[in-house]
Design a protein around this motif. Sequence first.
Motif, PDB file in Angstrom:
ATOM      1  N   GLU A  82       0.902  -1.215   0.255  1.00  0.00           N
ATOM      2  CA  GLU A  82       0.025   0.087  -0.088  1.00  0.00           C
ATOM      3  C   GLU A  82       0.955   1.241   0.097  1.00  0.00           C
ATOM      4  O   GLU A  82       1.627   1.247   0.998  1.00  0.00           O
ATOM      5  N   MET A  83       0.731   2.189  -1.023  1.00  0.00           N
ATOM      6  CA  MET A  83       1.577   3.166  -1.220  1.00  0.00           C
ATOM      7  C   MET A  83       0.918   4.233  -0.278  1.00  0.00           C
ATOM      8  O   MET A  83      -0.278   4.649  -0.539  1.00  0.00           O
ATOM      9  N   ARG A  89      -6.074   7.737   1.746  1.00  0.00           N
ATOM     10  CA  ARG A  89      -6.109   6.517   0.546  1.00  0.00           C
ATOM     11  C   ARG A  89      -4.941   5.770   0.668  1.00  0.00           C
ATOM     12  O   ARG A  89      -3.759   6.355   0.759  1.00  0.00           O
ATOM     13  N   THR A  90      -4.938   4.557   0.463  1.00  0.00           N
ATOM     14  CA  THR A  90      -3.569   3.774   0.186  1.00  0.00           C
ATOM     15  C   THR A  90      -4.077   2.826  -1.027  1.00  0.00           C
ATOM     16  O   THR A  90      -4.257   1.641  -0.796  1.00  0.00           O
ATOM     17  N   PRO A  91      -3.435   3.125  -2.314  1.00  0.00           N
ATOM     18  CA  PRO A  91      -3.741   2.286  -3.254  1.00  0.00           C
ATOM     19  C   PRO A  91      -2.630   1.359  -3.325  1.00  0.00           C
ATOM     20  O   PRO A  91      -1.361   1.584  -2.823  1.00  0.00           O
ATOM     21  N   ASN A 173      -4.063  21.683  -5.397  1.00  0.00           N
ATOM     22  CA  ASN A 173      -5.321  21.467  -4.476  1.00  0.00           C
ATOM     23  C   ASN A 173      -5.338  20.378  -3.528  1.00  0.00           C
ATOM     24  O   ASN A 173      -4.926  19.214  -3.727  1.00  0.00           O
ATOM     25  N   HIS A 174      -5.705  21.020  -2.240  1.00  0.00           N
ATOM     26  CA  HIS A 174      -5.365  20.157  -0.883  1.00  0.00           C
ATOM     27  C   HIS A 174      -6.563  18.984  -1.075  1.00  0.00           C
ATOM     28  O   HIS A 174      -6.646  18.097  -0.355  1.00  0.00           O
ATOM     29  N   LYS A 175      -7.676  19.074  -1.926  1.00  0.00           N
ATOM     30  CA  LYS A 175      -8.652  18.145  -1.998  1.00  0.00           C
ATOM     31  C   LYS A 175      -8.378  16.769  -2.337  1.00  0.00           C
ATOM     32  O   LYS A 175      -8.818  15.795  -2.368  1.00  0.00           O
ATOM     33  N   TYR A 176      -7.113  16.759  -3.124  1.00  0.00           N
ATOM     34  CA  TYR A 176      -6.733  15.606  -3.852  1.00  0.00           C
ATOM     35  C   TYR A 176      -5.638  14.747  -2.778  1.00  0.00           C
ATOM     36  O   TYR A 176      -5.019  15.367  -1.878  1.00  0.00           O
ATOM     37  N   SER A 177      -5.742  13.344  -3.009  1.00  0.00           N
ATOM     38  CA  SER A 177      -4.805  12.470  -2.189  1.00  0.00           C
ATOM     39  C   SER A 177      -3.734  11.984  -3.137  1.00  0.00           C
ATOM     40  O   SER A 177      -4.338  11.257  -4.197  1.00  0.00           O
ATOM     41  N   CYS A 178      -2.398  12.132  -3.060  1.00  0.00           N
ATOM     42  CA  CYS A 178      -1.552  11.793  -3.840  1.00  0.00           C
ATOM     43  C   CYS A 178      -0.538  10.871  -3.329  1.00  0.00           C
ATOM     44  O   CYS A 178       0.015  11.075  -2.148  1.00  0.00           O
TER      45      CYS A 178
END
Length: 199
Positions: A82-83, A89-91, A173-178
């Motif tokens: 899991e990254m 989120r942990t894709p 944009n802080h709404k994204y999870s990267c």
Amino acid sequence: MKNVIAFLVLLLVNFCFGQNKFDQKETEKFQKKINSEYADAKTSPLMEEDLKSFKTLDFYPINSKYFVVAKFEKAQNEKVFEMKTTGARTPKYIKYGTLYFTLDGVDLKLNVYRNIELSKTKEYKDHLFLPFSDLTSGKESYIGGRYIDLKIPKGNTIAVDFNQAYNPYCAYNHKYSCPLVPLENDLKVEIKAGVKTFH
């Protein structure tokens, strides 16, 4: 006869390595495409107030020095992991291989990864994800590092054009999870190529 053979060898060499040559037009195309995506409210990661005044991203000057043909070594027996991301989120990813290359006489290496979910789709079945940070991160380029999209190579080399390095959406944009750049992909050199920091 000798000339014909020499010509055929030359043709073959050029055909096999044609994709491994720097093409300024490709980078210009990349810059145009990313700018048009960011200018379009439907595809832009920018916040509303930034979108209103957006003209272009800030890029380093295109430089063929930052186009490298790396030796590609496929990873063996890697486990899915899991990254970590900037959010909850942990894709799931798997380390797909390691790239070895030289820049300014310095030997460097970077790992490339494959997103498990994306790889099940037709569009991304041969997509590789190259996240990296370098000595410009947090100064001229985004503090969280940058990304490059690659395709699974047919052989044991892969062309990497750092001129096409771009920022994660969460740089805008802080709404994204990267995905966060793994520690092993932190380069101890400056990569003055690709997209610079925003603002």
